[in-house]
Design a protein around this motif. Structure first.
Motif, PDB file in Angstrom:
ATOM      1  N   LYS A  13       0.806  -1.190   0.029  1.00  0.00           N
ATOM      2  CA  LYS A  13      -0.208   0.298  -0.044  1.00  0.00           C
ATOM      3  C   LYS A  13       0.946   1.211   0.066  1.00  0.00           C
ATOM      4  O   LYS A  13       2.093   1.144   0.437  1.00  0.00           O
ATOM      5  CB  LYS A  13      -0.953   0.130   1.236  1.00  0.00           C
ATOM      6  N   PRO A  14       0.412   2.283  -0.574  1.00  0.00           N
ATOM      7  CA  PRO A  14       0.904   3.351  -0.595  1.00  0.00           C
ATOM      8  C   PRO A  14       1.621   4.063   0.756  1.00  0.00           C
ATOM      9  O   PRO A  14       0.730   3.824   1.701  1.00  0.00           O
ATOM     10  CB  PRO A  14       0.261   4.412  -0.986  1.00  0.00           C
ATOM     11  N   SER A  15       2.530   4.548   0.896  1.00  0.00           N
ATOM     12  CA  SER A  15       2.942   5.122   2.486  1.00  0.00           C
ATOM     13  C   SER A  15       3.770   4.127   3.149  1.00  0.00           C
ATOM     14  O   SER A  15       4.393   4.266   4.248  1.00  0.00           O
ATOM     15  CB  SER A  15       2.106   5.991   3.074  1.00  0.00           C
ATOM     16  N   GLN A  16       3.639   2.687   2.688  1.00  0.00           N
ATOM     17  CA  GLN A  16       3.987   1.411   3.472  1.00  0.00           C
ATOM     18  C   GLN A  16       5.657   1.320   2.757  1.00  0.00           C
ATOM     19  O   GLN A  16       6.060   1.918   2.104  1.00  0.00           O
ATOM     20  CB  GLN A  16       3.284   0.247   3.528  1.00  0.00           C
ATOM     21  N   VAL A  87       6.598   4.015   0.252  1.00  0.00           N
ATOM     22  CA  VAL A  87       6.562   4.008  -1.260  1.00  0.00           C
ATOM     23  C   VAL A  87       5.347   4.732  -1.738  1.00  0.00           C
ATOM     24  O   VAL A  87       4.347   4.716  -1.061  1.00  0.00           O
ATOM     25  CB  VAL A  87       6.574   2.466  -1.521  1.00  0.00           C
ATOM     26  N   THR A  88       5.527   4.993  -3.085  1.00  0.00           N
ATOM     27  CA  THR A  88       4.460   5.544  -3.825  1.00  0.00           C
ATOM     28  C   THR A  88       4.012   4.616  -4.994  1.00  0.00           C
ATOM     29  O   THR A  88       4.897   3.609  -5.336  1.00  0.00           O
ATOM     30  CB  THR A  88       4.767   7.167  -4.511  1.00  0.00           C
ATOM     31  N   VAL A 118       2.308  -1.308  -6.029  1.00  0.00           N
ATOM     32  CA  VAL A 118       1.988  -0.264  -5.104  1.00  0.00           C
ATOM     33  C   VAL A 118       0.459   0.367  -5.391  1.00  0.00           C
ATOM     34  O   VAL A 118       0.548   1.151  -6.160  1.00  0.00           O
ATOM     35  CB  VAL A 118       2.913   0.817  -5.111  1.00  0.00           C
ATOM     36  N   SER A 119      -0.504  -0.048  -4.536  1.00  0.00           N
ATOM     37  CA  SER A 119      -1.617   0.198  -4.828  1.00  0.00           C
ATOM     38  C   SER A 119      -2.620   0.159  -3.400  1.00  0.00           C
ATOM     39  O   SER A 119      -2.290  -0.703  -2.565  1.00  0.00           O
ATOM     40  CB  SER A 119      -2.423  -0.643  -5.914  1.00  0.00           C
ATOM     41  N   SER A 120      -3.577   0.823  -3.070  1.00  0.00           N
ATOM     42  CA  SER A 120      -4.474   0.835  -2.075  1.00  0.00           C
ATOM     43  C   SER A 120      -5.578   0.028  -2.294  1.00  0.00           C
ATOM     44  O   SER A 120      -6.515  -0.353  -1.505  1.00  0.00           O
ATOM     45  CB  SER A 120      -4.909   2.202  -1.468  1.00  0.00           C
TER      46      SER A 120
END
Length: 120
Positions: A13-16, A87-88, A118-120
């Protein structure tokens, strides 16, 4: 021919933190003068060298990624790893590890690559 093996989550996930490990079967990652690299290929783009950890533990990074990439190793497991905090979506890519040497000779061993999205 040594077959390197990447492992890690395929979805982040983004920001992880993106974390991947490369296992080197046989031999030793501390053998002179090997250098162990991470390389990625975003969709529709070319290969991007990310960074390297050498046989002596020294590291070097792509200038564009240096502030957000870390490469470290576990010599007891003959593994080296990649971490990218926060990560973005631009981190979506196929990530590969490869063996070269400190003299800059071409890579002679690669992993098969692992897709990270990378995706929510």
């Amino acid at each position: 021919q040594v077959q390197l093996q990447e492992s890690g989550p395929g979805l982040v996930k983004p920001s992880q933190t993106l974390s991947l490990t490369c296992t080197v079967p046989g031999g030793s990652i501390t053998t002179s003068y090997y250098a162990w690299s991470w390389i990625r290929q975003p969709p529709g783009k070319g290969l991007e060298w990310m960074g390297v950890i050498a046989y002596d533990g020294s590291t070097a990074y792509s200038p564009s990624l240096k502030s957000r990439t870390s490469i470290y190793r576990d010599t007891s497991k003959n593994q080296f790893s990649l971490q990218m905090p926060s990560v973005t979506a631009e981190g979506t890519a196929v990530y590969s590890c490869a063996r070269g040497d400190v003299h800059g000779r071409p890579y002679d061993c690669w992993g098969q690559g692992t897709q990270v999205t990378v995706s929510s």
